[in-house]
Design an enzyme around this catalytic site. Structure first.
Site, PDB file in Angstrom:
ATOM      1  N   CYS A 150      -9.283   5.508  10.764  1.00 18.94           N
ATOM      2  CA  CYS A 150      -9.124   4.905  11.897  1.00 18.94           C
ATOM      3  C   CYS A 150     -10.303   3.880  12.065  1.00 18.94           C
ATOM      4  O   CYS A 150     -11.594   4.330  11.561  1.00 18.94           O
ATOM      5  CB  CYS A 150      -9.349   5.664  13.333  1.00 18.94           C
ATOM      6  SG  CYS A 150      -9.311   4.859  14.753  1.00 18.94           S
ATOM      7  N   HIS A 164     -15.179   3.461  -4.170  1.00 17.04           N
ATOM      8  CA  HIS A 164     -14.028   2.495  -3.431  1.00 17.04           C
ATOM      9  C   HIS A 164     -12.948   3.384  -2.770  1.00 17.04           C
ATOM     10  O   HIS A 164     -12.149   2.806  -2.028  1.00 17.04           O
ATOM     11  CB  HIS A 164     -13.266   1.795  -4.520  1.00 17.04           C
ATOM     12  CG  HIS A 164     -14.219   0.664  -5.119  1.00 17.04           C
ATOM     13  ND1 HIS A 164     -13.658  -0.086  -6.400  1.00 17.04           N
ATOM     14  CD2 HIS A 164     -15.469   0.363  -4.880  1.00 17.04           C
ATOM     15  CE1 HIS A 164     -14.931  -0.845  -6.556  1.00 17.04           C
ATOM     16  NE2 HIS A 164     -15.966  -0.513  -5.768  1.00 17.04           N
ATOM     17  N   ASN A 215     -12.577   4.270  -9.354  1.00 14.57           N
ATOM     18  CA  ASN A 215     -11.045   4.512  -9.204  1.00 14.57           C
ATOM     19  C   ASN A 215     -10.687   5.208  -7.745  1.00 14.57           C
ATOM     20  O   ASN A 215     -11.341   5.763  -7.169  1.00 14.57           O
ATOM     21  CB  ASN A 215     -10.204   5.325  -9.981  1.00 14.57           C
ATOM     22  CG  ASN A 215     -10.659   4.714 -11.607  1.00 14.57           C
ATOM     23  OD1 ASN A 215     -11.003   3.638 -11.703  1.00 14.57           O
ATOM     24  ND2 ASN A 215     -10.573   5.748 -12.473  1.00 14.57           N
ATOM     25  N   ASN A 256     -14.582   2.974 -24.091  1.00 12.01           N
ATOM     26  CA  ASN A 256     -13.501   2.121 -23.768  1.00 12.01           C
ATOM     27  C   ASN A 256     -11.985   2.487 -24.016  1.00 12.01           C
ATOM     28  O   ASN A 256     -11.285   2.147 -23.078  1.00 12.01           O
ATOM     29  CB  ASN A 256     -13.922   0.828 -24.135  1.00 12.01           C
ATOM     30  CG  ASN A 256     -15.427   0.303 -23.527  1.00 12.01           C
ATOM     31  OD1 ASN A 256     -15.491   0.663 -22.521  1.00 12.01           O
ATOM     32  ND2 ASN A 256     -16.060  -0.394 -24.417  1.00 12.01           N
ATOM     33  N   TYR A 290       0.621  -1.233  -0.123  1.00 11.99           N
ATOM     34  CA  TYR A 290       0.117  -0.135   0.021  1.00 11.99           C
ATOM     35  C   TYR A 290       0.793   1.134   0.003  1.00 11.99           C
ATOM     36  O   TYR A 290       0.630   2.324  -0.853  1.00 11.99           O
ATOM     37  CB  TYR A 290      -0.985  -0.028   1.302  1.00 11.99           C
ATOM     38  CG  TYR A 290      -1.694   1.330   1.476  1.00 11.99           C
ATOM     39  CD1 TYR A 290      -2.636   1.753   0.631  1.00 11.99           C
ATOM     40  CD2 TYR A 290      -1.299   2.052   2.687  1.00 11.99           C
ATOM     41  CE1 TYR A 290      -3.331   2.902   0.831  1.00 11.99           C
ATOM     42  CE2 TYR A 290      -2.005   3.190   2.877  1.00 11.99           C
ATOM     43  CZ  TYR A 290      -2.885   3.608   1.774  1.00 11.99           C
ATOM     44  OH  TYR A 290      -3.564   4.990   2.214  1.00 11.99           O
ATOM     45  N   GLY A 326     -14.185   3.819 -19.595  1.00 16.36           N
ATOM     46  CA  GLY A 326     -13.129   3.230 -18.919  1.00 16.36           C
ATOM     47  C   GLY A 326     -13.641   1.868 -18.073  1.00 16.36           C
ATOM     48  O   GLY A 326     -12.762   1.547 -17.245  1.00 16.36           O
ATOM     49  N   THR A 327     -14.900   1.568 -17.932  1.00 11.78           N
ATOM     50  CA  THR A 327     -15.368   0.763 -17.503  1.00 11.78           C
ATOM     51  C   THR A 327     -16.302  -0.059 -18.002  1.00 11.78           C
ATOM     52  O   THR A 327     -17.138   0.328 -18.845  1.00 11.78           O
ATOM     53  CB  THR A 327     -15.944   0.979 -15.901  1.00 11.78           C
ATOM     54  OG1 THR A 327     -16.494  -0.284 -15.381  1.00 11.78           O
ATOM     55  CG2 THR A 327     -16.908   1.934 -16.020  1.00 11.78           C
ATOM     56  N   CYS A 350     -12.507   4.922  15.463  1.00  9.74           N
ATOM     57  CA  CYS A 350     -13.278   6.187  15.775  1.00  9.74           C
ATOM     58  C   CYS A 350     -13.622   6.754  14.280  1.00  9.74           C
ATOM     59  O   CYS A 350     -14.569   7.552  14.488  1.00  9.74           O
ATOM     60  CB  CYS A 350     -12.748   7.069  16.515  1.00  9.74           C
ATOM     61  SG  CYS A 350     -11.097   8.057  15.811  1.00  9.74           S
ATOM     62  N   CYS A 388      -7.555   7.952  19.300  1.00 15.14           N
ATOM     63  CA  CYS A 388      -7.988   6.868  20.277  1.00 15.14           C
ATOM     64  C   CYS A 388      -7.062   5.626  20.119  1.00 15.14           C
ATOM     65  O   CYS A 388      -7.217   4.830  20.851  1.00 15.14           O
ATOM     66  CB  CYS A 388      -9.259   6.558  19.595  1.00 15.14           C
ATOM     67  SG  CYS A 388      -9.494   5.240  18.159  1.00 15.14           S
TER      68      CYS A 388
HETATM   69 ZN   LIG Z   1      -9.370   6.497  16.402  1.00 10.60          ZN
END
Ligand SMILES: [Zn+2]
Length: 226
Positions: A119, A111, A94, A202, A64, A176-177, A122, A141
């Site tokens: 978080c 998405h 996207n 497309n 990620y 594009g989908t 919270c 938290c």
């Molecule tokens: Zn939190």
């Protein structure tokens, strides 16, 4: 799908509430991979599955971070910029945030957005660039922070807003989908039941989208000159 470009230009020139439903294809010209492609040897659709992310959390975080860094260098292309300039409402699958970076204020990111973390306890949300390698804990938290993206197997964001848009727009572009995945199939069904004109793009969206809006561009110039 074949259509007469001039006819679409004329229609879009007069349309008041245009919707664009977009997927990975619109960002290809910005150099970003589609979900079926690989990223450092792992298929993106595999990486973004809830089961995989929970089972291999460290690996998920590592990828990620890499992905966020690469995606931050991507720039919106002419298709994103054209939609933003003409106030087109965008519903996107996207997570690259390119519509917002193009200045579009009317974006529903079903998405989520790769550039934010949230978080899980919270709900506190912050930009990913504020994180350091050791700070994956919420400063409010101390709960676990997690990319603010919807993984395969989780519910999408803002579906009701997307349904509202599909129920009120006067023209729709699908860019594009292929609209094969839920809930996009549902949105398509709403558009069809309302007999809204739908045009699918497309390939080479970065070239075709600006062409389709050319008639509006000319109108805008006339208004400016007056
Ligand atoms: Zn939190």
């Amino acid at each position: 799908m074949e259509y007469n470009v001039r006819h679409v230009q004329d229609f879009l020139k007069k349309a008041t509430r245009i919707l664009a439903i977009t997927g990975a294809g619109i960002s290809r010209a910005s150099g970003l991979p589609v979900m079926s492609s690989e990223f450092y040897g792992i298929r993106l659709e595999h990486l973004f599955s809830l089961e995989h992310a929970q089972r291999h959390q460290n690996e998920f975080e590592r990828y990620y971070r890499k992905m966020t860094k690469e995606f931050l260098h991507a720039e919106p292309n002419a298709a994103h910029r054209t939609l933003a300039r003409h106030g087109v409402h965008v519903i996107t699958q996207n997570i690259d945030g390119l519509d917002r970076r193009a200045g579009n204020k009317n974006v529903i990111e079903l998405h989520g957005n790769l550039h934010a973390v949230r978080c899980r306890t919270c709900g506190y949300r912050l930009p990913v660039f504020q994180m350091t390698a050791s700070s994956w804990q919420c400063m409010r938290c101390h709960g676990a922070l997690w990319p603010d993206v919807v993984l395969e197997g989780e519910a999408v964001y803002d579906l009701w807003k997307a349904v509202c848009l599909a129920s009120t727009c006067s023209a729709a572009l699908v860019v594009g989908t292929r609209l094969e995945m839920s809930p996009l199939v549902k949105l398509l069904a709403i558009l069809r039941s309302r007999h809204v004109p739908i045009w699918q793009i497309n390939e080479t969206a970065e070239q075709l989208v600006p062409i389709l809006f050319q008639a509006r561009e000319l109108d805008d110039e006339c208004v400016t000159l007056v």
